[in-house]
Write a protein that holds these residues in place. Structure first.
Motif, mmCIF file in Angstrom:
data_model
loop_
_atom_site.group_PDB
_atom_site.id
_atom_site.type_symbol
_atom_site.label_atom_id
_atom_site.label_comp_id
_atom_site.label_asym_id
_atom_site.label_seq_id
_atom_site.Cartn_x
_atom_site.Cartn_y
_atom_site.Cartn_z
ATOM 1 N N UNK A 149 -12.168 0.298 -1.687
ATOM 2 C CA UNK A 149 -11.427 -0.288 -2.953
ATOM 3 C C UNK A 149 -11.783 -1.713 -3.258
ATOM 4 N N UNK A 155 -0.358 6.399 -3.350
ATOM 5 C CA UNK A 155 -1.600 6.165 -3.432
ATOM 6 C C UNK A 155 -2.413 7.255 -3.049
ATOM 7 N N UNK A 156 -3.016 7.991 -3.907
ATOM 8 C CA UNK A 156 -3.948 9.262 -3.602
ATOM 9 C C UNK A 156 -5.349 9.053 -3.771
ATOM 10 N N UNK A 157 -6.288 9.674 -2.714
ATOM 11 C CA UNK A 157 -7.494 9.621 -3.090
ATOM 12 C C UNK A 157 -8.083 10.391 -4.074
ATOM 13 N N UNK A 193 11.801 2.989 -5.906
ATOM 14 C CA UNK A 193 10.494 3.389 -6.368
ATOM 15 C C UNK A 193 9.832 4.352 -5.248
ATOM 16 N N UNK A 214 5.848 5.393 -4.694
ATOM 17 C CA UNK A 214 4.454 5.212 -5.079
ATOM 18 C C UNK A 214 3.601 5.758 -4.026
ATOM 19 N N UNK A 233 0.795 -3.155 -0.039
ATOM 20 C CA UNK A 233 1.311 -2.605 1.009
ATOM 21 C C UNK A 233 0.690 -3.117 2.091
ATOM 22 N N UNK A 277 -8.377 0.301 -15.360
ATOM 23 C CA UNK A 277 -7.540 1.312 -14.934
ATOM 24 C C UNK A 277 -7.539 1.148 -13.266
ATOM 25 N N UNK A 278 -8.435 0.735 -12.547
ATOM 26 C CA UNK A 278 -8.522 0.796 -11.278
ATOM 27 C C UNK A 278 -7.500 -0.454 -10.684
ATOM 28 N N UNK A 289 -15.325 6.460 -7.823
ATOM 29 C CA UNK A 289 -14.751 5.777 -6.523
ATOM 30 C C UNK A 289 -15.552 6.493 -5.462
ATOM 31 N N UNK A 326 -9.826 2.250 3.855
ATOM 32 C CA UNK A 326 -9.463 2.696 2.276
ATOM 33 C C UNK A 326 -9.598 1.250 1.581
ATOM 34 N N UNK A 358 5.451 6.794 -9.026
ATOM 35 C CA UNK A 358 4.247 6.399 -9.483
ATOM 36 C C UNK A 358 3.040 7.260 -8.762
ATOM 37 N N UNK A 376 -4.162 -1.043 -11.158
ATOM 38 C CA UNK A 376 -2.863 -0.651 -10.553
ATOM 39 C C UNK A 376 -3.142 -0.152 -8.866
ATOM 40 N N UNK A 377 -3.845 0.340 -8.662
ATOM 41 C CA UNK A 377 -4.084 0.985 -7.133
ATOM 42 C C UNK A 377 -4.585 -0.173 -6.483
ATOM 43 N N UNK A 396 10.347 -2.274 5.934
ATOM 44 C CA UNK A 396 9.728 -1.072 5.956
ATOM 45 C C UNK A 396 9.980 -0.337 7.190
ATOM 46 N N UNK A 434 -0.965 7.137 -8.112
ATOM 47 C CA UNK A 434 -2.082 6.263 -8.498
ATOM 48 C C UNK A 434 -3.280 6.948 -7.703
ATOM 49 N N UNK A 435 -4.480 6.862 -8.423
ATOM 50 C CA UNK A 435 -5.510 7.191 -7.629
ATOM 51 C C UNK A 435 -6.526 5.805 -7.962
ATOM 52 N N UNK A 436 -7.516 5.665 -7.207
ATOM 53 C CA UNK A 436 -8.661 4.439 -7.259
ATOM 54 C C UNK A 436 -8.974 4.269 -8.929
ATOM 55 N N UNK A 437 -9.205 5.448 -9.588
ATOM 56 C CA UNK A 437 -9.906 5.388 -10.839
ATOM 57 C C UNK A 437 -8.740 4.821 -11.923
ATOM 58 N N UNK A 438 -7.425 5.605 -12.058
ATOM 59 C CA UNK A 438 -6.442 5.268 -12.696
ATOM 60 C C UNK A 438 -5.016 5.481 -12.349
ATOM 61 N N UNK A 439 -4.135 5.047 -12.958
ATOM 62 C CA UNK A 439 -2.641 5.268 -12.874
ATOM 63 C C UNK A 439 -2.519 6.761 -13.483
ATOM 64 N N UNK A 471 -1.597 7.522 0.777
ATOM 65 C CA UNK A 471 -0.365 6.638 1.262
ATOM 66 C C UNK A 471 0.699 6.814 0.291
ATOM 67 N N UNK A 472 1.983 6.597 0.821
ATOM 68 C CA UNK A 472 3.160 6.434 -0.023
ATOM 69 C C UNK A 472 4.269 5.283 0.521
ATOM 70 N N UNK A 473 4.453 4.665 -0.557
ATOM 71 C CA UNK A 473 5.164 3.527 -0.391
ATOM 72 C C UNK A 473 6.851 3.888 -1.083
ATOM 73 N N UNK A 509 -15.397 -0.944 -4.683
ATOM 74 C CA UNK A 509 -15.206 -0.297 -5.848
ATOM 75 C C UNK A 509 -14.921 -1.380 -7.057
#
Lengths: 139, 294
Positions: B233, A80-82, A76, A78, B52, B41-42, B151, B229, A8, B44-45, B213, A10-15, A69-71, B236
């Motif tokens: 969010x 999370x990219x800026x 899975x 995931x 996390x 849309x925001x 963002x 960060x 996955x 999921x993030x 983890x 994901x950016x803050x604005x969408x998946x 960040x990566x999880x 936002x």
């Protein structure tokens, strides 16, 4: 390779992406790491660079991310990219221009805080350019 | 007797008002849809980041020396309020309720002897609070995400908050915004941003949360990057909620205005017709009595 990893992006604005893949290679701050199914759970920071998505032995997708960040769990991965952009969608000329502009900004920057902000942007732009320069980028 | 021409003018003026309000209603409806999509849309993030953070926080909490953004500065004498309003009016009680809540918070905090600083987003809150609390204002943002909220806009606000926090200008940061519930109802929400309260995970943590983890680099360093960060969010999300609420409030307000204008036109038209008939009757009487006099 029967098992797949749910990747996955994901950016803050969408998946941006959500699909099962064989392997992803993520540019971690402390070195790139590949994620296969059954990877140990992990949380890592990501530096600006290219995520490579593998289907079998072939790279099917390259996405540039500007840090994040990566999880990782067993099933899975995931990220999370800026900011994320398909490598093929990056315009080299635009990036070169951005670098030039930012370098000028850097010399104009008055305070340390401004300077740091511009430097961070510059690093991202430079990483973009490096990503374009790597062989196989223009697939 | 009212003048016929004046009545006619009033009717046509109310008619054009109705046209404007109904157009605004439709514009707000389409913007609302877009804003809602963006807010969705925001999701999921934010959700993954929350997950996390929860697992990171669980790991760090034991050590007792988490980053300041999470544990706070140790005092709570200076409060920063981030007040999210809109840039434009004509959206019913949207800005009024935000400003009212802000004033309530300010007086409460000041009553407790705390120092309050204000950071406003949107022109309306700034204008309405300036007279009373102008001295408390640190900065006001205008035209945030005018075309489309990105963002980067939220990041700009949160960077300002962070740089103030790093400079030790406040201890506690709270954001006040309208949370979108439906087109007719918005809930004024007060949410604490700094120190960050770790979201309560569901009563029974799933296996994923419990999973141990590995961290690369170590958890404190990741947390130090993740928290700023996360602040962006949260800002936002608040801005998105506020944008959707604004359009919802405006849509409802304009719908009411359109209906009221319609009622008014009906009433005025009746008055107009009655007056016209009265004039005709009056003229007839004049003619008849003139003829009789001969």
């Amino acid at each position: 390779m029967a098992d797949k990893v749910e990747f996955e992006l994901v950016s803050p604005e969408k998946l941006l992406k959500s699909l099962p893949v064989d392997m992803v290679v993520v540019p971690g701050t402390e070195g790139d790491f590949g994620v296969l199914a059954g990877h140990a759970p992990m949380i890592a920071t990501v530096r600006p660079g290219v995520i490579e998505v593998y289907e079998g032995d072939r790279v099917v997708d390259r996405v540039f991310v500007a840090g994040g960040f990566a999880e990782v769990t067993e099933t899975r991965c995931t990220v999370l990219a800026e900011e994320a952009q398909a490598l093929s969608a990056i315009d080299r000329a635009a990036v070169e221009k951005a670098i030039k502009d930012l370098s000028e900004d850097l010399s104009d920057a008055a305070s340390d805080a401004d300077k740091a902000a511009v430097e961070a942007k510059l690093a991202v732009a430079q990483a973009k350019l490096d990503a374009l320069a790597t062989p196989g980028a223009a697939h | 007797m009212p003048n016929l021409k004046d009545l006619k003018n009033r009717i046509s003026s109310v008619q054009s008002t109705r046209k404007i309000t109904s157009a605004m209603k439709m514009v707000a409806a389409s913007k609302l849809r877009r804003a809602q999509e963006q807010a969705q849309a925001s999701g999921p993030y934010a959700e993954r980041m929350g997950r996390m953070l929860a697992s990171l926080a669980a790991n760090v909490q034991g050590s007792g020396n988490g980053p300041k953004l999470m544990t706070g500065t140790g005092s709570d004498s200076v409060h920063l309020l981030v007040i999210v309003s809109s840039d434009r009016g004509l959206c019913g009680a949207f800005n009024g309720s935000i400003v009212r809540e802000a004033k309530r918070q300010i007086t409460r905090l000041q009553g407790e002897g705390k120092t309050v600083k204000l950071l406003t987003v949107g022109r309306k809150a700034r204008d309405q609070l300036r007279r009373e609390f102008g001295a408390l204002m640190v900065h006001g943002y205008e035209d945030v995400g005018r075309r489309r909220l990105s963002f980067a806009d939220a990041d700009m606000v949160s960077q300002k908050v962070l740089s103030m926090f790093d400079a030790g200008e406040f201890d506690v940061c709270t954001i006040i915004f309208n949370k979108f519930k439906s087109a007719i109802s918005q809930i004024v929400t007060v949410q604490q941003l700094i120190p960050f309260a770790v979201p309560e995970t569901d009563a029974a943590p799933t296996d994923e949360v419990k999973a141990v983890y590995e961290f690369e680099p170590d958890e404190e360093q990741i947390l130090a990057e993740l928290l700023p960060r996360n602040l962006s969010i949260q800002v936002y999300r608040a801005l998105l909620e506020s944008a959707a609420s604004e359009q919802g409030a405006r849509m409802t307000a304009m719908d009411n205005a359109t209906r009221n204008a319609g009622d008014m036109i009906n009433k005025l038209t009746i008055t107009y017709n009655r007056t016209r008939q009265a004039y005709i009757t009056k003229e007839l009487i004049e003619i008849i009595s003139g003829a009789e006099a001969l």
